[in-house]
Design an enzyme around this catalytic site. Structure first.
Site, PDB file in Angstrom:
ATOM      1  N   LYS A 197       0.867  -1.180   0.000  1.00  0.00           N
ATOM      2  CA  LYS A 197       0.000   0.000   0.000  1.00  0.00           C
ATOM      3  C   LYS A 197       0.897   1.221   0.000  1.00  0.00           C
ATOM      4  CE  LYS A 197      -4.459   0.883   0.204  1.00  0.00           C
ATOM      5  NZ  LYS A 197      -5.561  -0.021  -0.211  1.00  0.00           N
TER       6      LYS A 197
ATOM      7  N   ASP B 143      -7.095   4.114  -4.434  1.00  0.00           N
ATOM      8  CA  ASP B 143      -7.743   3.940  -3.135  1.00  0.00           C
ATOM      9  C   ASP B 143      -8.394   5.302  -2.838  1.00  0.00           C
ATOM     10  OD1 ASP B 143      -7.859   1.878  -0.761  1.00  0.00           O
ATOM     11  OD2 ASP B 143      -7.445   3.773   0.224  1.00  0.00           O
TER      12      ASP B 143
HETATM   13  P1  NDP Z   1     -13.046   7.471  -2.689  1.00  0.00           P
HETATM   14  O1  NDP Z   1     -11.989   8.460  -2.491  1.00  0.00           O
HETATM   15  O2  NDP Z   1     -13.615   7.263  -4.046  1.00  0.00           O
HETATM   16  O3  NDP Z   1     -14.267   7.752  -1.702  1.00  0.00           O
HETATM   17  C1  NDP Z   1     -14.065   7.800  -0.341  1.00  0.00           C
HETATM   18  C2  NDP Z   1     -15.377   8.145   0.347  1.00  0.00           C
HETATM   19  O4  NDP Z   1     -15.224   7.963   1.752  1.00  0.00           O
HETATM   20  C3  NDP Z   1     -15.773   9.587   0.150  1.00  0.00           C
HETATM   21  O5  NDP Z   1     -17.171   9.689   0.171  1.00  0.00           O
HETATM   22  C4  NDP Z   1     -15.145  10.279   1.366  1.00  0.00           C
HETATM   23  O6  NDP Z   1     -15.774  11.481   1.739  1.00  0.00           O
HETATM   24  C5  NDP Z   1     -15.344   9.219   2.420  1.00  0.00           C
HETATM   25  N1  NDP Z   1     -14.297   9.365   3.438  1.00  0.00           N
HETATM   26  C6  NDP Z   1     -12.961   9.229   3.252  1.00  0.00           C
HETATM   27  N2  NDP Z   1     -12.289   9.458   4.375  1.00  0.00           N
HETATM   28  C7  NDP Z   1     -13.235   9.760   5.300  1.00  0.00           C
HETATM   29  C8  NDP Z   1     -13.170  10.082   6.663  1.00  0.00           C
HETATM   30  N3  NDP Z   1     -11.996  10.150   7.307  1.00  0.00           N
HETATM   31  N4  NDP Z   1     -14.352  10.304   7.305  1.00  0.00           N
HETATM   32  C9  NDP Z   1     -15.543  10.235   6.643  1.00  0.00           C
HETATM   33  N5  NDP Z   1     -15.655   9.933   5.345  1.00  0.00           N
HETATM   34  C10 NDP Z   1     -14.520   9.685   4.691  1.00  0.00           C
HETATM   35  O7  NDP Z   1     -12.448   6.089  -2.115  1.00  0.00           O
HETATM   36  P2  NDP Z   1     -12.923   4.598  -2.389  1.00  0.00           P
HETATM   37  O8  NDP Z   1     -14.393   4.537  -2.590  1.00  0.00           O
HETATM   38  O9  NDP Z   1     -12.036   4.010  -3.408  1.00  0.00           O
HETATM   39  O10 NDP Z   1     -12.521   3.907  -0.998  1.00  0.00           O
HETATM   40  C11 NDP Z   1     -13.451   3.760   0.079  1.00  0.00           C
HETATM   41  C12 NDP Z   1     -12.968   2.644   0.987  1.00  0.00           C
HETATM   42  O11 NDP Z   1     -12.908   1.426   0.255  1.00  0.00           O
HETATM   43  C13 NDP Z   1     -11.574   2.841   1.589  1.00  0.00           C
HETATM   44  O12 NDP Z   1     -11.554   2.260   2.873  1.00  0.00           O
HETATM   45  C14 NDP Z   1     -10.689   2.010   0.661  1.00  0.00           C
HETATM   46  O13 NDP Z   1      -9.505   1.593   1.308  1.00  0.00           O
HETATM   47  C15 NDP Z   1     -11.609   0.837   0.383  1.00  0.00           C
HETATM   48  N6  NDP Z   1     -11.329   0.057  -0.814  1.00  0.00           N
HETATM   49  C16 NDP Z   1     -11.217   0.638  -2.038  1.00  0.00           C
HETATM   50  C17 NDP Z   1     -10.980  -0.136  -3.154  1.00  0.00           C
HETATM   51  C18 NDP Z   1     -10.902   0.446  -4.518  1.00  0.00           C
HETATM   52  O14 NDP Z   1     -10.738  -0.333  -5.461  1.00  0.00           O
HETATM   53  N7  NDP Z   1     -11.045   1.740  -4.697  1.00  0.00           N
HETATM   54  C19 NDP Z   1     -10.796  -1.589  -3.049  1.00  0.00           C
HETATM   55  C20 NDP Z   1     -10.997  -2.108  -1.725  1.00  0.00           C
HETATM   56  C21 NDP Z   1     -11.248  -1.306  -0.660  1.00  0.00           C
HETATM   57  P3  NDP Z   1     -15.017  12.882   1.467  1.00  0.00           P
HETATM   58  O15 NDP Z   1     -15.050  13.039  -0.021  1.00  0.00           O
HETATM   59  O16 NDP Z   1     -15.825  13.903   2.190  1.00  0.00           O
HETATM   60  O17 NDP Z   1     -13.627  12.730   2.010  1.00  0.00           O
HETATM   61  O1  2IT Z   2      -7.774  -1.846  -0.810  1.00  0.00           O
HETATM   62  C1  2IT Z   2      -7.722  -2.313  -1.961  1.00  0.00           C
HETATM   63  O2  2IT Z   2      -7.837  -3.510  -2.189  1.00  0.00           O
HETATM   64  C2  2IT Z   2      -7.537  -1.365  -3.071  1.00  0.00           C
HETATM   65  N1  2IT Z   2      -7.495  -0.167  -2.852  1.00  0.00           N
HETATM   66  C3  2IT Z   2      -7.356  -1.876  -4.470  1.00  0.00           C
HETATM   67  C4  2IT Z   2      -5.944  -2.338  -4.690  1.00  0.00           C
HETATM   68  C5  2IT Z   2      -5.608  -2.702  -6.118  1.00  0.00           C
HETATM   69  O3  2IT Z   2      -4.404  -2.967  -6.341  1.00  0.00           O
HETATM   70  O4  2IT Z   2      -6.471  -2.747  -6.989  1.00  0.00           O
END
Ligand code: NDP
Ligand code: 2IT
Length: 451
Positions: A131, A171
């Protein structure tokens, strides 16, 4: 040592983790959860103790930290810190996302890299765990500023990554726009067009279904869990947190399967749409978050629904809850409220969104609880499929990628059942994911010798 109780051994192990990694509470939390699942298993499999596999997995193979200086729109130099935690390469090149958020620090990235090792193992695709990211805050920055930051970030990172070495992805705060700028800079520095990042745009190396994969995958995992109790998604009320990549495609798949999603959130608060978020409203959310980069409160203004500033959505009655924003966003009290209101299934789209107290509530209540390293593995799984397509210099159709994603989520569920089933037949998905993820990594590490 032999006479020590399991709990004493666990405490001794954790004391050492805390001593070696001070001031990293999220990392301690992630390691403790895995260790609690694993210690009874390790008693029955002493080879893994003798080889000190868990101790080795909890020590990153390599940590890279670097300065990222860039020039903002006022002509001033800004300084951020960049990181890449290369946790484990037993199963393949390092693989995992990049997070750009002001809260990013070494401990948070170590917890995420640690989780990633087990998650990637569960997919059965050839990927190690990593990461990275930065404390850079993309909010309120112009496209040019984001580009300048990404180029400067890659100017250092490029020497540590590569399609056979380490393949970053998105992420929090890193989506298609950022991956594009990062990829462009890598290509410029190496004069090489390669699969060094995943989540690339379709048409220049990206895979169909990668944007959808985490959200869709989580809903496929929910389907599997519900089916094990003779239930389905159809007609259920779902509460989703977040409004980013994962949340958007979670809602999309739930809608397709006939569930009613009533909430979304961001760091400002949550919206409660009693009529349900339909496809048209979802398209507005995608535009609002991915293009306008606005706040979820604007949804409430447009559609005239409730907006709860500074609050989380867990008090809204539902059968399915899908935390999809960030770590520790759902605490013990939230978990009690969910269970009291009739929630039967919680599945983690985000990484470690439930606190240990919340997980304990779900386990005691014996509701279906899908931990992130299993439930949200669809994202990295399709990243693995993107790497496969890049290596073959071809791209699969949407249906083909989606079918493979469904198969992978089905198999992860089966692995959780295999390793998490208790004597009375109950499946503990936390134990199942932790032990199932561990075993493949452990076998590979033993085969590759002491390193
Ligand atoms: P994005 O940046 O697209 O969206 C994040 C969302 O979460 C936004 O709505 C944001 O609100 C909110 N958020 C982030 N930090 C905070 C905080 N500290 N408190 C409250 N709200 C918060 O990210 P993703 O959708 O990609 O990721 C969301 C989660 O999923 C994370 O935990 C990530 O690690 C996990 N994840 C993502 C993957 C991927 O492929 N993208 C794969 C697997 C897991 P705001 O805009 O107001 O900050
Ligand atoms: O938390 C996760 O699994 C991710 N943000 C996606 C990682 C990836 O390499 O696609």
């Amino acid at each position: 040592m032999k006479n020590l109780s399991l709990e004493a051994k666990l405490n001794q192990f954790m004391d050492e983790i805390v001593r070696k990694n001070p001031h990293e509470p999220e990392f301690h939390q992630a390691v403790r959860e895995v260790a609690e699942s694993l210690f009874p298993y390790l008693e029955a499999h002493p080879i893994y103790q003798a080889e000190r596999i868990l101790e080795r997995i909890a020590e990153p193979e390599r940590v890279i930290m670097f300065r990222v200086a860039w020039v903002d729109d006022r002509g001033q130099i800004q300084i951020n810190r960049g990181y890449r935690v290369q946790m484990n390469s037993a199963l393949g090149p390092y693989k995992g996302g990049l997070r750009f958020h002001p809260s990013v620090n070494l401990g948070i990235l170590k917890f995420l890299a640690f989780e990633q090792v087990f998650k990637n193992s569960l997919t059965t695709l050839p990927m190690g765990g990593a990461k990275g990211g930065s404390d850079f805050d993309p909010k309120g920055k112009s496209d040019r500023e984001v580009m300048a930051f990404c180029q400067s970030f890659m100017n250092e990172l490029y020497r540590h990554i590569g399609p056979m070495t380490d393949v970053p992805a998105g992420d929090i705060g890193v989506g298609g726009r950022e991956i594009g700028y990062l990829f462009g800079q890598y290509k410029r520095l190496l004069a090489e067009f390669s699969g060094v990042l995943t989540g690339k745009g379709y048409g220049w190396g990206g895979s169909l279904i990668r944007p959808e994969a985490t959200g869709y995958g989580n809903v496929y995992f929910v389907q599997e869990m519900l089916a094990s109790r003779g239930e389905s998604v159809q007609g259920k009320i779902a509460v989703v947190s977040g409004a980013g990549n994962v949340a958007q495609y979670t809602v999309e798949k739930l809608l397709e399967l006939g569930a009613k999603c009533v909430t979304l959130s961001d760091s400002g608060g949550f919206i409660y749409d009693k009529d349900g978020i339909d496809q048209e409203k979802l398209e507005f959310v995608k535009w609002l978050k991915n293009e306008k980069r606005g706040r979820i409160s604007e949804y409430a203004e447009k559609y005239g629904c409730e907006y709860h500033q500074g609050k989380k959505p867990w008090g809204v009655p539902c059968q399915i809850a899908l935390p999809s924003a960030t770590q520790n966003e759902l605490d013990e009290q939230d978990a009690k409220t969910l269970v009291k209101n009739g929630c039967i299934c919680v599945s983690e789209g985000a990484n470690m969104p439930s606190t240990p107290g919340a997980i304990e509530v779900f386990r005691q209540a014996r509701i279906l609880f899908g931990p992130g390293k299993a439930a949200n593995a669809g994202g990295v799984a399709v990243s693995g499929l993107e790497m496969a397509q890049n290596a073959m210099h071809l791209s699969w159709k949407r249906e083909e990628v989606d079918y493979r994603l469904q198969q992978i989520m089905h198999n992860i569920h089966a692995t959780c059942c295999q390793y998490g089933r208790k004597d009375d037949g109950h499946v503990d998905y936390v134990d199942g994911a932790n032990i199932g993820g561990f075993v493949r990594v452990a076998r590979a590490m033993i085969a590759q010798g002491a390193l």
